[in-house]
Design a protein around this motif. Structure first.
Motif, short mmCIF file in Angstrom:
data_model
loop_
_atom_site.label_atom_id
_atom_site.label_comp_id
_atom_site.label_asym_id
_atom_site.label_seq_id
_atom_site.Cartn_x
_atom_site.Cartn_y
_atom_site.Cartn_z
N LEU A 22 1.12 -1.34 0.08
CA LEU A 22 0.04 0.49 0.03
C LEU A 22 1.15 1.21 0.22
O LEU A 22 2.34 1.13 0.25
CB LEU A 22 -1.19 0.18 1.04
CG LEU A 22 -2.47 -0.99 0.87
CD1 LEU A 22 -2.58 -1.10 2.34
CD2 LEU A 22 -3.21 -0.53 0.08
N PRO A 23 0.59 2.39 -1.22
CA PRO A 23 1.31 3.89 -0.58
C PRO A 23 1.23 3.57 1.05
O PRO A 23 0.65 4.22 1.48
CB PRO A 23 0.75 4.40 -1.58
CG PRO A 23 -0.75 4.05 -1.74
CD PRO A 23 -0.54 1.76 -1.20
N ALA A 24 2.29 4.42 1.26
CA ALA A 24 1.90 5.18 1.99
C ALA A 24 1.61 6.39 3.18
O ALA A 24 0.66 6.26 4.24
CB ALA A 24 3.94 5.61 2.78
N ASN A 25 0.94 6.74 1.95
CA ASN A 25 -0.07 8.07 2.12
C ASN A 25 -1.23 7.70 2.45
O ASN A 25 -2.52 8.33 2.92
CB ASN A 25 0.05 9.09 1.19
CG ASN A 25 -1.08 8.44 -0.07
OD1 ASN A 25 -0.97 7.27 -0.52
ND2 ASN A 25 -0.36 8.82 -1.25
N VAL A 26 -1.77 6.49 2.61
CA VAL A 26 -2.68 5.82 3.09
C VAL A 26 -2.73 5.86 4.83
O VAL A 26 -3.48 5.59 5.30
CB VAL A 26 -3.13 4.56 2.49
CG1 VAL A 26 -2.87 4.22 1.33
CG2 VAL A 26 -2.06 3.62 3.14
N ILE A 27 -1.66 5.87 5.05
CA ILE A 27 -1.97 5.07 6.70
C ILE A 27 -2.68 6.47 7.49
O ILE A 27 -3.10 5.60 8.73
CB ILE A 27 -0.18 5.77 7.25
CG1 ILE A 27 -0.08 5.28 8.62
CG2 ILE A 27 0.18 7.33 7.29
CD1 ILE A 27 0.97 5.16 9.16
N ASP A 28 -2.97 7.50 7.19
CA ASP A 28 -4.42 8.40 7.80
C ASP A 28 -4.89 8.59 7.65
O ASP A 28 -5.84 9.36 7.96
CB ASP A 28 -3.38 9.80 8.50
CG ASP A 28 -2.32 9.75 9.34
OD1 ASP A 28 -2.57 8.77 10.03
OD2 ASP A 28 -0.89 11.03 9.20
#
Length: 291
Positions: free
Chosen positions: A134-140
């Protein structure tokens, strides 16, 4: 960590008018480090067996040995947390079980539930996001703002965050498009080959069995019908048809070629095997099928 079934039977709703046999006298071992496919027609007992792998169900009779732990009909349900941490379960459409406000919190929930401190669980969530691609920017982000395939990866990441030794998958590619299915299977192959994780997968996709599994368990009416390597299982097309099972697409194609005069010492199971065998034979068969 091997998982061994010793004379395991399971009866649903015993002593009632709805009593039914789920499993009957199962004796089989899922070896540590294997990629095991569990196949059989609908109602053969696959899901019932699956739920014994981490003691969601306990046998009506017999013993399920999970590593060094023995699960019997008398096993106390309160002492199964360690088993369930070692054997991670991913059920069909796991994305339906997402509930937290962010992807990171959802992935971290499982480890925290097993006693991992919040800071460590949140850090694990970051690692798992990368691991499942998954892309890191999905975290939040809210998991519900993601695509269906991404939501499924979040759910799988939540299971992997508990650091299981065995990953159990129930029809893991159900409902995905062909690209999503290939990506998901590549993820499981990576976990198996690079991390040595034991994979147990229920599937109706015979191509996936041929391409990924090294061990196959066939169930029929709650009984063990056959077990072995994929090549052994797919060696008898008539038997598979009788059991309402299919052949891998490549094997079906190879059989059609054999009817045209091609000869294979062993029937190929995968595209790579077939391509290699054809590369040897096509120059000799220049007069057959120029297209």
């Amino acid at each position: 960590m091997d998982i061994t079934f010793k004379n395991v039977s399971y009866t649903y709703q015993p002593g009632t008018p709805f009593q039914g046999i789920g499993l009957e006298n199962i004796n089989v071992t899922i070896p540590s480090g294997s990629y095991t496919a569990l196949i059989g027609h609908t109602g053969s007992g696959k899901s019932t067996l699956l739920q014994h792998l981490n003691a969601l169900l306990k046998p009506t009779s017999g013993v399920v040995q999970i590593g060094e732990r023995e699960i019997t009909p008398e096993t106390n349900n309160k002492n199964l947390k360690a088993v369930r941490q070692k054997v991670g379960m991913v059920f069909q459409f796991p994305e339906s079980q997402l509930f937290e406000s962010t992807v990171q919190k959802d992935i971290a929930f499982g480890p925290q539930n097993f006693g991992v401190p919040e800071a460590e669980a949140l850090e694990r969530a970051k690692e798992m996001i990368e691991l499942v691609g998954l892309p890191a920017n999905v975290i939040d982000k809210s998991p519900f703002d993601l695509s269906g395939g991404q939501m499924r990866r979040v759910a799988i990441a939540g299971v992997l965050a508990m650091k299981p030794e065995v990953l159990v998958l129930d029809e893991p590619t159900a409902g995905l498009d062909p690209v999503g299915r290939r990506e998901m299977m590549a993820l499981f192959e990576k976990l198996h080959s690079e991390q040595g994780m034991t994979i147990v997968m229920v599937t109706h996709q015979m191509d996936d069995v041929a391409n990924y599994a090294d061990n196959v368990i066939v169930l029929e009416h709650g009984k063990l019908a056959k077990t072995g390597a994929p090549r052994e299982i797919f060696a008898d097309p008539d038997w598979l048809t009788e059991k309402q099972l299919g052949l891998p697409t490549t094997t079906q194609f190879a059989q059609a070629l054999m009817r045209q005069g091609f000869v294979f010492d062993q029937v190929p199971l995968t595209e790579h095997e077939l391509a290699a065998l054809l590369a040897e034979q096509l120059p000799k068969k220049a007069g057959i099928g120029h297209e």
